[in-house]
Design an enzyme around this catalytic site. Structure first.
Site, PDB file in Angstrom:
ATOM      1  N   GLU A  89      19.815  -0.241  54.994  1.00  0.00           N
ATOM      2  CA  GLU A  89      20.555   0.768  54.246  1.00  0.00           C
ATOM      3  C   GLU A  89      20.251   2.210  54.642  1.00  0.00           C
ATOM      4  O   GLU A  89      21.126   3.063  54.551  1.00  0.00           O
ATOM      5  CB  GLU A  89      20.264   0.596  52.745  1.00  0.00           C
ATOM      6  CG  GLU A  89      20.728  -0.716  52.147  1.00  0.00           C
ATOM      7  CD  GLU A  89      22.238  -0.773  51.984  1.00  0.00           C
ATOM      8  OE1 GLU A  89      22.852   0.285  51.726  1.00  0.00           O
ATOM      9  OE2 GLU A  89      22.807  -1.877  52.110  1.00  0.00           O
ATOM     10  N   SER A 481      14.731 -38.435  -3.538  1.00  0.00           N
ATOM     11  CA  SER A 481      13.451 -38.472  -4.245  1.00  0.00           C
ATOM     12  C   SER A 481      12.434 -37.490  -3.708  1.00  0.00           C
ATOM     13  O   SER A 481      11.391 -37.273  -4.340  1.00  0.00           O
ATOM     14  CB  SER A 481      12.864 -39.895  -4.194  1.00  0.00           C
ATOM     15  OG  SER A 481      13.695 -40.792  -4.893  1.00  0.00           O
TER      16      SER A 481
END
Length: 837
Positions: A89, A481
């Site tokens: 780059e 229960s």
């Protein structure tokens, strides 16, 4: 002479052009400069970083956000990547001042020849300016702003700071922003573990991240990589041998999702929702870190328990057949039987079909490619082949007929399976493959810290990817229960004792709140007659519970439920609540059992310990109401300093030093008191009764844990649509639920003790392995006396059937004379103050 005049004219023209250009440039600079942003803002830039969610011990359980980004410091960038990036780059990065004249001349020639800027000419610094401050539109004004900003950036930031900004902001394809995220996305490992060829591949992505990445176009990605490697060789960044080895390296990139350390997706989703409520859309972009209350080891144990429990339930009800049928080439079957290598051209179509099927709860789709009388051969979607013997686990499968019936036991594989069947294989805790199937039932589990309500583990279903419906907090199911202990607690507070007799006999109600006459029954259909309250609870006698509720009154019973965390206003105002006929979530039930586990203090469940911002500063810290048995009534807040197992000594989150450093070195603080909602004496008696549920009641299977501090209650609803077990042991309160989402029956032989309790046991087997037994201390005001088990009254000294029972000192029963005459042995039978429980 004429030549001199031409030369002079040309010189004046050159200087005029230069002067004019400088004047224009100065004018443009004066025009544009005031509108340019401050470079100083780059020092405080906030990169869009996803929300990350962790367990209490720092394990990643979720990452949420459009951009995958993990910022790195300059010192963490491999030199190989820097060399590759600059070679590709900006080779003059360290020598220019933000602008490359050569690059600009190239861009200018493009502008003059085509009337458009086609790209090129941008240095790393100019790209930083564009990425942070400008658009990507190819315009002269934008390009000039880019140049001015680059020059300004170079004056105010070092080269290292510029590079650090660049590598963290660039888009590199597949939602990866920054090189660390790209390293994970493409290679599944951190940046410092990549080869020079892989680093060069990443360095080539900024040019066209969506089209030349190694997933979208491996060929172009390889060409770009090799060109960069050639540039590195040309610039003496690598030697010839390194270059040759790197260009020969094959492309191994493939997509890697976010690597999570722990499967706790249901908790991660709860945390995500909380974050959005607190921070809005910024929750996904501002880099918040949420540390939940979840303990990684307990979460893993809970998830494993749910998976195993569902598989065991499913296996009891039979094999439902293959998910699909595939055509298996004869060559594949022959090769499998002869233990030869399978040709890729033969198995690729099979693998492709298998790859279309998701793997829920690690249950892998597998195709049967061959079978004999002794074994079965499978092909997985990875290409791996597995052979399992018929004798043993696989031969125990029976064909499904109905929820209440299975077919005959198969004698050989062909009685159950065929070549081409697509089934499921799963690795058990011993890492052995086993035949299984995706359960149709679902389950949930919640584990709380009874001291402050922290959610230590939560599983909302078999697999979040299969169903994101969180049954632990969203499914309102009848508790059956498992709800009885809360009713019995109210009874003990209203004159009843553990020895009180209640008649277990048939009863019919014509209640105006009920649609028709109600004839409740016990689960076994039998009746015991007069039954002590303790026995009625540990044997789960429905008719006793109804008579208890009838005796103490619905209003009084409902009024007592809020202290356990239930919203009693949503309950029906009829006697059916004695049997848990209303909807509650597993989290609701777990909160109630936490009150019983901690000795009677109300704690509120919570799932987030603290939230840190991008800089690691706390923006939220939980301050849960916490059990403190040593506090006085005047203490609204306190610093914990007691050895009581249900009070804290130190940081209530028990975060280790490494994690404390990770989350910013936070120190323990003061915590509000958890309110006392159940009397110490009543809580102790209820604890002893719930331990009897395990020792001699409906949960005796839990005795396999070989601990005396285990307590809890089973629960089963009408037609066995829900199975529950809620209880506690050590310093954990946990609830397990199992059922179908559409509330169909689990089967005639399924109860809380057969379907949910095994899930709870499997979890506790792992969770309590290194945890000491914890028993509630016996409070003052309790006595233990011998009673007649049939009458519930104090026994005579010569009563051979007498048993011991615990009473509050002001509720000790009278002597049982057997004939209405006061016993002559009253003085000899003194009340004993020691507890035998």
């Amino acid at each position: 002479m004429k030549f001199k005049r031409v030369l002079l004219a040309l010189s004046w023209l050159f200087f005029a052009v230069i002067g004019g250009s400088l004047t224009v440039l100065a004018g443009v600079h004066l025009y544009l400069s005031p509108s340019l942003p401050s470079v100083e803002s780059l020092r405080d830039v906030r990169l869009q970083t996803p929300l990350r969610i962790y367990s209490s011990d720092g394990k990643l359980i979720g990452e949420i956000g459009e951009m995958r980004r993990t910022p790195v410091k300059f010192q963490e960038i491999p030199q190989g990547y820097i060399d590759a990036l600059l070679s590709a780059e900006d080779a003059q990065f360290y020598s220019h001042h933000g602008v490359s004249i050569k690059g600009l001349m190239r861009a200018s020639s493009q502008l003059l020849m085509s009337g458009d800027i086609q790209g090129g000419g941008s240095t790393i610094t100019m790209q930083v300016a564009r990425n942070f401050f400008l658009t990507k539109r190819q315009e002269f004004k934008r390009k000039f702003n880019e140049i001015l900003l680059a020059l300004r950036i170079e004056r105010e930031l070092s080269k290292e700071e510029i590079l650090e900004l660049y590598v963290n902001v660039i888009f590199l394809g597949n939602r990866a922003y920054g090189i660390q995220a790209a390293s994970q996305v493409y290679y599944g490992k951190p940046l410092d573990q990549l080869s020079i060829a892989q680093l060069a591949t990443l360095a080539g992505l900024p040019k066209a991240p969506s089209t030349i990445n190694p997933l979208a176009n491996p060929t172009r990605a390889t060409e770009r990589r090799n060109w960069i490697l050639g540039r590195m060789l040309e610039l003496n960044k690598i030697d010839e041998a390194t270059y040759r080895a790197a260009i020969a390296e094959p492309v191994v990139a493939k997509y890697h999702g976010t690597p999570l350390d722990l499967n706790a997706s249901y908790v991660a989703e709860m945390a995500r929702r909380t974050a959005v409520e607190m921070f809005g859309p910024q929750a996904y972009t501002d880099g918040y870190r949420i540390y939940t209350t979840v303990d990684s080891e307990l979460q893993s144990a809970a998830r494993q328990a749910v998976i195993v429990g569902l598989q065991d339930y499913d296996k009891r009800h039979g094999f439902r057949g293959p998910e699909q049928k595939l055509q298996i080439p004869e060559e594949v079957t022959k090769a499998a039987l002869e233990k030869q290598v399978l040709e890729e051209q033969w198995v690729q179509p099979i693998r492709t079909a298998l790859q279309e099927l998701p793997a829920y709860a690690e249950m892998q789709p597998a195709a049967i490619i061959a079978l004999t009388e002794q074994d079965v051969h499978f092909l997985l979607r990875t290409g791996e082949t597995v052979s399992l013997p018929w004798e043993g686990d696989m031969s125990e499968w029976r064909p499904y007929v109905s929820v209440n019936r299975v077919g005959p036991k198969p004698k050989q594989p062909a009685d159950l399976l065929e070549v081409g069947d697509v089934v499921r294989l799963w690795r058990d805790q011993d890492n052995q493959w086993k035949l299984t199937q995706i359960p149709q039932a679902q389950a949930a589990m919640v584990v709380l810290n009874p001291r402050n309500g922290a959610i230590l583990a939560l599983v909302g279903g078999l697999d979040f990817q299969q169903s994101n419906f969180n049954r632990a907090i969203q499914a309102r199911r009848q508790p059956g229960s498992s709800f009885k202990p809360f009713l019995y607690t109210t009874a003990l507070e209203n004159g009843y004792t553990a020895a009180s007799l209640i008649n277990d006999s048939p009863i019919v109600f014509d209640d105006a709140n009920l649609e028709s006459a109600w004839r409740p029954e016990n689960s076994g259909g039998d009746f015991l007659g007069p039954t002590r309250l303790r026995k009625a609870l540990y044997l789960s006698r429905n008719l006793v519970s109804i008579r208890l509720l009838q005796s103490i009154g619905i209003d009084k019973a409902l009024a007592g439920l809020g202290r356990f965390g239930f919203d009693a206003s949503a309950f029906p105002r009829d006697l059916s609540i004695a049997l848990g006929s209303f909807g509650v979530t597993p989290l609701n039930v777990a909160q109630g059992y936490a009150v019983l586990a901690n000795g009677g203090y109300k704690v509120d469940p919570y799932h987030i310990e603290r939230i840190l911002n991008f800089d690691g500063q706390p923006v939220y810290e939980a301050r849960p109401a916490t059990v403190c048995r040593g506090c006085t009534d005047d203490d609204e807040e306190y610093s914990v300093s007691t050895n009581d197992p249900f009070s804290f000594s130190g940081d209530p989150f028990e975060i280790n030093k490494e994690l404390r450093d990770l989350v910013g070195g936070l120190e323990p603080q003061d915590y509000p008191r958890a309110p006392k909602v159940v009397d110490d004496q009543v809580a102790y008696i209820m604890d002893s009764i719930l331990k009897d549920v395990v020792q001699r009641g409906t949960a005796t299977k839990a005795k396999v844990l070989k601990r005396s501090d285990i307590a809890g209650k089973t629960g089963t609803t009408n037609n066995a649509t829900d199975a529950w077990f809620g209880g506690y042991g050590g310093d954990l309160a946990a609830v397990a639920w199992l059922g179908f989402d559409d509330t169909t029956t689990l089967g005639r032989q399924e109860y809380g003790g057969t379907a949910a309790l095994p899930v709870w046991i499997e979890f506790m087997r792992q969770a309590l392995r290194n945890r000491p037994e914890i028993h509630q201390p016996q409070p003052p005001g309790l006595v233990t006396v011998r009673i007649n088990p049939d009458t519930g009254k104090r026994a005579r000294a010569d009563d051979p059937n007498a048993i011991y029972e615990i009473f509050r000192s002001d509720h000790v029963p009278e002597f049982d004379s057997g004939n209405g005459i006061e016993s002559p042995w009253q003085e000899a039978d003194k009340v004993r103050t020691e507890s035998i429980f």
